[in-house]
Design a protein around this motif. Sequence first.
Motif, PDB file in Angstrom:
ATOM      1  N   ASP A  63      -5.015  23.734  10.187  1.00  0.00           N
ATOM      2  CA  ASP A  63      -4.338  23.158  11.345  1.00  0.00           C
ATOM      3  C   ASP A  63      -5.118  22.004  11.955  1.00  0.00           C
ATOM      4  O   ASP A  63      -4.557  21.154  12.644  1.00  0.00           O
ATOM      5  N   HIS A  64      -6.430  21.998  11.747  1.00  0.00           N
ATOM      6  CA  HIS A  64      -7.278  20.981  12.367  1.00  0.00           C
ATOM      7  C   HIS A  64      -8.205  20.388  11.311  1.00  0.00           C
ATOM      8  O   HIS A  64      -8.644  21.080  10.387  1.00  0.00           O
ATOM      9  N   GLU A  65      -8.522  19.125  11.485  1.00  0.00           N
ATOM     10  CA  GLU A  65      -9.401  18.454  10.540  1.00  0.00           C
ATOM     11  C   GLU A  65     -10.784  19.092  10.499  1.00  0.00           C
ATOM     12  O   GLU A  65     -11.449  19.099   9.466  1.00  0.00           O
ATOM     13  N   LYS A  66     -11.213  19.633  11.620  1.00  0.00           N
ATOM     14  CA  LYS A  66     -12.541  20.235  11.656  1.00  0.00           C
ATOM     15  C   LYS A  66     -12.638  21.453  10.754  1.00  0.00           C
ATOM     16  O   LYS A  66     -13.734  21.826  10.330  1.00  0.00           O
ATOM     17  N   ASP A  67     -11.511  22.089  10.477  1.00  0.00           N
ATOM     18  CA  ASP A  67     -11.506  23.289   9.650  1.00  0.00           C
ATOM     19  C   ASP A  67     -11.164  22.989   8.199  1.00  0.00           C
ATOM     20  O   ASP A  67     -10.877  23.904   7.434  1.00  0.00           O
ATOM     21  N   SER A  68     -11.162  21.723   7.795  1.00  0.00           N
ATOM     22  CA  SER A  68     -10.756  21.371   6.447  1.00  0.00           C
ATOM     23  C   SER A  68     -11.876  20.608   5.747  1.00  0.00           C
ATOM     24  O   SER A  68     -12.351  19.589   6.253  1.00  0.00           O
ATOM     25  N   VAL A  69     -12.311  21.115   4.606  1.00  0.00           N
ATOM     26  CA  VAL A  69     -13.323  20.435   3.802  1.00  0.00           C
ATOM     27  C   VAL A  69     -12.693  19.255   3.085  1.00  0.00           C
ATOM     28  O   VAL A  69     -13.258  18.168   3.006  1.00  0.00           O
ATOM     29  N   PHE A  70     -11.502  19.445   2.555  1.00  0.00           N
ATOM     30  CA  PHE A  70     -10.822  18.384   1.811  1.00  0.00           C
ATOM     31  C   PHE A  70     -10.168  17.349   2.716  1.00  0.00           C
ATOM     32  O   PHE A  70      -9.756  16.297   2.237  1.00  0.00           O
ATOM     33  N   THR A  71     -10.026  17.652   3.989  1.00  0.00           N
ATOM     34  CA  THR A  71      -9.221  16.920   4.985  1.00  0.00           C
ATOM     35  C   THR A  71      -7.735  17.200   4.729  1.00  0.00           C
ATOM     36  O   THR A  71      -7.311  17.399   3.589  1.00  0.00           O
TER      37      THR A  71
END
Length: 1820
Positions: free
Chosen positions: A488-496
């Motif tokens: 849901d958020h960019e901060k929680d995504s390694v791949f973006t």
Amino acid sequence: MAAYSNGDWHNANGGGLPHRRPPTVDEALPYSPFTSIIPFSPDIIPFPTAEPPTPPSTLNPDQQKAATKAVGILNDEIKGQSTAQHLHDTLNQLRNLLHRDKLPQYHFKPMPQLATPPPESPTKDTNGSASSYTPKLSPFASMLLKQTGVGFAAPGVRSPERSRKEQHSSRQVAPPLQPREQAHPQPATPNGNAYAQNASLPYTSSATGSTPVRPPGPAVLIQQRSGPSGEYRFIDTVDTSASLSQKKEDRRTEGAATALKPHQREIADKKIDELESFVTKLSEDKDDLDGSQYFTLVPTPDGEFSVLNSQQMDILSEKMSSVVNLGRFAELPVDLVMDMQSLLHPTITSATKNALFPQDDSTRELTESIETAKFALKASKLLLETMIEGRDDYRMRREEIVDVMIDLVKLVKDACIVPIVQSRRSGGLQHLFNAASAFRPDLQTVLRLCGAILTRFARLIGKYNLSDRALNTLEYLTVELLVEPNSDHEKDSVFTIKKFEQFRQKTMDVLAQIFARHPDQRTSILNGIFSNLEKLPDKKASARQFSSAREKPIMTISALFMRFVQVAATNPELQSSSQPPQITKEALEEEGSDYEPSVASSKKPSKHNNRAPIQIAQNLTANATSTANTIATSLCERASNTSKTGDKPFRNLLDLFIDDFCNVLGSPQWPAAVMLLQMLLVRMHTILQPGQGTKQSVIDKDMALTTMARIGCGVIDFKHGLRKLKKELDISQSDLSSRLDRLVDDAMSEDLKERVNDADLLAFDGPYRMIIESLVDYLDLRPAQEDPHLQAVSGCLVSSWLSAIITAFPEVHEQPQTIKDVQQHLESMIVDSKWLARKYKFQAVSDVQSKLAAGVVTLQSQVCRFLPNIVNFMQSYVRDKNSSKLRTRGTTGLQQLLDKDPRVISEPQVLNMVPSLKDDSPMVREATLSLLSKCLAKESSLERQVLPHILELTTDPSNGPKRKAIKLLKDVYLRATAKDTRLRIAASLLLPSQDDENAISELSRNVLEEIWLTTAVSNTKTDDSQHKLRRVQRASFMVDFLEFVEQRTSQPTSRLEAFEKFFVHALSPETRGSTANLHICQELVADLVDEVIGPETGTNMKAQARIMNALSVFAKVKSTLFTIDHLRHLKLYIKTITTTDDIALVRPTVVILRHVLPTLPLLQHAFAEEIRLSLMRNVSKLAKCASDEYPTSRETLLDVVHCLWAISAMSNMNGEKIFVTISSVICQLRPLITSTKEKATASRENIISYLILLGTFGQVCSLDDYSEPFVARLRLSMSKNQTAKQQMELLLDKKAAPSLLLLDTVRPFTMQTWEPAIREQALRSLGGICQQSPELFMRAEIERVVKLVFINEDNDRLKRVALSFFSEYFAFTERRSDTGAEIAVGQGVVNGSERLETSFVPTENDSATPHLAEKFYPDFVVAALKNNNELAVSATNIIASLCRQGLIHPRHCGATLVALGTSMNKAVAQAASDEYKRIHEKQESYLEPEYMHAIRLTFKYQLDMFNDSHGMVEATHTPKLAKLFEVLKVGKKTSFRKFINNVCKQVDFDFAKLDASGATPEAVLYARFCLENLALLDLPHLEEVAVILDALEAMVLNTTGPAVALVIGEELPKQYINLQLPPPQDMLLHARGMNEPLPPDALPGGSQLASPIIDDGRLRQITTACMILQMVWETRTFVRRCYNVHKLNGPIPQKDYAKTTNRNNFVSGKELWERLTPIMSALNTRETMMKQCYEFADLLDVDRDIIVGDDGEDTGLGAGYETPNEDAENSLPLPTSGRGRKRKSNVNLANTPKKQRGRLAGTKNKKRTSRTPDGDDNSD
């Protein structure tokens, strides 16, 4: 064949092919790029060159020599000069290769013809035509030509199979320059068939079939001339049509690779040689036994693999790319490509064998896994390139290599991509997120490489067929990736988020290609997606992450569904053959060619091949519709019977899908959106159809209505967007824009006659064509890019276009010629996707134009035309009789549509909504108000019809409608101009301003403050005159308003009290803006005073009274609003009372003085004395008026006394004058105590007047504080009255308090010897005196007087008086106890010491109040329970007040409040229910033991007071204990379950002690009361349902039921007697005809149940027990059906206890009422009693057989009334119960044998099919 040099190849074998003369420098210079200062590179505009076209041969000189030698051998063999035997075999091989069926059809590009052939041409024609030069062939070539038939098609000519001549568009094109015809003589050769066939085709030269394509405008053309110099002709304009595109020549090979120039060919050859040598070097190095230089041995569990080094792979990749970029990769030998694959294959295999990205970091570092994965993925990428770019040979796409690449992607997906996507900064996978974040760039590279591989797999699937294993694996992994939730958020995504969505779009390409190329896989693909829908996010913020070039973001699965529909509408033959394999001549002539057609890619004959294009289009449209229907049906089925707040997300997902389809409705990119929406509408229409309605649940219908409303809103939004786009269109821009503007206007027209004409809509240059030609730019694609999505969109549009023509013009002979031309063009396009691009050069179409064209097409769809039907559906369900939820949903849907477009609902339709304001459901009322608020905002003329109904809702029992009505009334008030409307609205807002719900009261107060006070603030720009006018209008409005409240509203007292409380709140310091409000009120009071003394009112007493009345209200609110000057003006209106009109003026004046005088700091003695004298003159007159029952005279007297006492309390005044009056009254009244009856009758008016005066003065004046002066004055007065002196001497000597003296004077008149009027007034005065001195209530004589009032039965007037003064007293004590609550938060410290001091000072109330509560509480309860009038209201209010003050223990008053809560008197029921709810929230533990007592008391109350023993209200079929149930559900769950169990126990009984006396035994009535309430109880969870069912079933089947059945078996045994009936008439006639007597056994016989010998009393007792148990079983069945438990085969599973219930709204209490009613008549006769007993025994025996099997398990509890199939011999001749039940007699008691328990062999698993009409099935 090779006898001619390459330099003259264009003349060899070419029949003197015409050659264009190179232009001279002077001719070329004006058109050369060198004339421009802009440096063009050769790839944009090539350099002018006279070099002839590149020869078709790539043979080097050595190869040419070898070929010449080989041909020469064959020529010698023909001539007989050689003995070789190669000729026959070579001819056969070549003829086989040149067989027509095995060769592609060549479409030769036209060559421009020169008017004059070049000088080197062998021959020339005088007319400039080409020479008919016949080439000289070698003997072998001539022989091969004669024996081989190869046909060709001239450019622009169809193949011979399609004999119909292609019809061109009627649009004009630029005329060709110098058209000439060329002759094609047929040579005399044996190959006559082929040549004749070729010659029969019209050969179109460039002069006749080629039109140079130029943009509109002036152009310069070069005149073809024979000489080097020439004249130039300038053309101002070129005649071009206004069409979308210009027609151009047929270039069928445009898509093929451009022929390389000699230097480029040389470079390509060099690159191929380098690649071949490099691959050879790597292969040799790999096989080197001494050790490899370029390979590394990688160990795996399956052995070692030689893996190519990274550097060498990069070199290989670079060399491959150079060949691919030059377009020569397909010419590589198959063996070479296979060698390349063999070099790369081990890299991938070793990676799959070794576990990548292990969970245990100790086995392999994450870095190594990433590098290995990247290396293997690069190798896979190269391998896929070889398969895609290489030849069409099955050996290049070996199954094992494809599988291992897929396994690699699956491994990376499972071990890397999915876990990392699932990881977050916090949670269980936090460690993985932290570890992966350190390698973010490398992991993103892995993701990118995987995406590149998936892209190539999509291309590969589009070109060739793969194995089932490969397709199934790709399908599985792509579906899993598509449904994997993104962060849901960019901060929680390694791949973006963006990169992962881009990767997911490539995944979607693979799945879409499988769906398109393999129709047999479509069902599997859809099922895989639907089974994983639950994984999708159902929140809007995280769901829509699929972004396209020009559309709103949507869900990825939404885009996938639309692509599925679009590819289903596209001809699969076009997708598979869009890039046919180009087999070049060089490849065929290559020595030792290893070309072999691929088995895997060989196309099977398609089912479309032999079908007409029309049929193909119809089939494709049907396929797309079927796919859309499958998707819509599956989405609806999964969303069925689920809620938006439930565990399953399907309901929310359905809304998201619909919103996505609506967001892209009318998009050129997504034509499938309208198909999906149409199928969803069809599905919802089916659900809501009247025939299907009864079969659908309320939840499904709610879903259907919601979906329809969403789609309707989407259509309206789409139309609004189209209107906005139209405004952006510049019609002066082009003819295209002008035509679009007209089409949009026609399409948006509401008039059906003005809609778009089919001919305009379907025209070849119409909107369909505009969309197709705009797609490349709209999708941001390169012009030559082959995109599957583009092909699918174009194919879908073409299929839809052709299908629309067939639908609009089904008869071919009726079609206009233009439509016929369009149809012919579309038929070409449906079978050849490149036809339009080949025939026409596309003109630029802007995005706005493209969207408008798509909008025009979409507006003609059924979805957009279905909007009126959607409105009709909503309106029909607004009046639904079965479900309030559906009525709410229908209203809400209309409101949503109205928000989007006010024109969707007409005025009559709005007025039809008004009855819904009185709906039983608060949701319906609230939704209707929301709808009406929108309608009133648009059309204020509706206010007159709907306003009265809205005003009633301000006192709605539910907060939702109340809140909505208040907000709506505010809007109506602010825009209203009529005073009457504003008065009615303001009056209606008063009561909710004092609502118990803080939110409602706060809202109402805010609204009143806004409309009265906020709008009254003067604007700084307003001049004084306008400000004064507004003040005058405001003052006048307040006067009119208060009069309106008093005279024209219900509950005027409550509304006036609310008015006062509102202003008190508005002027309190805690209120924001209190200072401004105070200023406004001061102005208002001043204006009112000026108005009352102004000349306008003059001597008009009524007008003055109205104004004074308004002033009196503000005096009560805040007395400091008045000044001494105001009082000086107002005292003039205290006049001597002579008429009732005088009272109306005097009373408000007195009220003002009463409240204002005590607040004035200092009052002049003379002024105060003047006021006192004026008031004293009216005291006796007011008392006289009160005795005569003048309206408001008693209240006016009370105010006058208050005012007098306030004046006497001033510092410069005293109470001497009041003491004189009171003493005088006492002396006048005391002698009358002993008067005779006649004298008392004569003095009746005086006695009542005196009693009124004493009661009023005693209630107001605290005479005990002035005991000495009062007694002194009393003694002085008694000195003149000896009788009074004698009577009171004893009390005076004892120094009795003045209040006791007054009480002793009044009390004797309460005796029964006096007439009722005197007793009533004496009792009222007694209560007033005691309220001032509460300790007097505790005197024995007073208690005795009041007790006698409640004991006697025929004195309701006295009871009313007693209850009234008790109510006033307890209300006063309650206000006194609540004063602490009025202190604001934070102010307690300020007042703390003062409150603490007073709290320890005992008062008279401290002892009197509890004493009165304890002493008279039973009398209050009796008065409340035994009356249904104002006595009950007063008594109930007193009980509630005692509870609030804590004077009565909750255990004592709880049962009474529950019983009163079921009263038919709304005021009683509301007051009792509210108080019980309050004490239950705080004292639940005290009330719990009294629940059963409360139910018993309620039953007695209903039976005695209302003569109604039912547990439900007959009119509404709702439980009478509904309010109790609502309170209990809020409490503890354990208490609620215990309550349910205890109620069931209340129904149970001890058979031995069962009382059957009475017409209907009380036990039966009480059981019915409990069962009806229990059955209609709204249970929140299945656990409570299970508690009820278990208790009821145990009562019937385990405890009481078997005991009663045993008694029936013993005391009521079934005994049958045989009867011989007279023979029927037909048998007698038969016997007479035969003249023979009938045999004895032929006579009909029968059996009859004998009446048992039993006492009537005993039979009545047994019947009573059976009636109760029968009702219990009926209730059990009703509950099971009500909560859909009847569908379960057994009890409710314990694992389901926590689930919420799903109540069946089609099962109402009316059904239970009708089932229990016949049972109540069982005691009417002896026969009905016996029948009831046997029916219960039958019921018990049958249902126990069903429930208990051989092993004792519950096998059919849900069967309800299922009955076993038995023989009819033992059936009862008695009629059934009248409910249609067909029960067999199974009471095998007494003299009948016992029925064998258990089942017959072979029937254990047999399903029973016999059901009674009133069984549990068919609940819907």
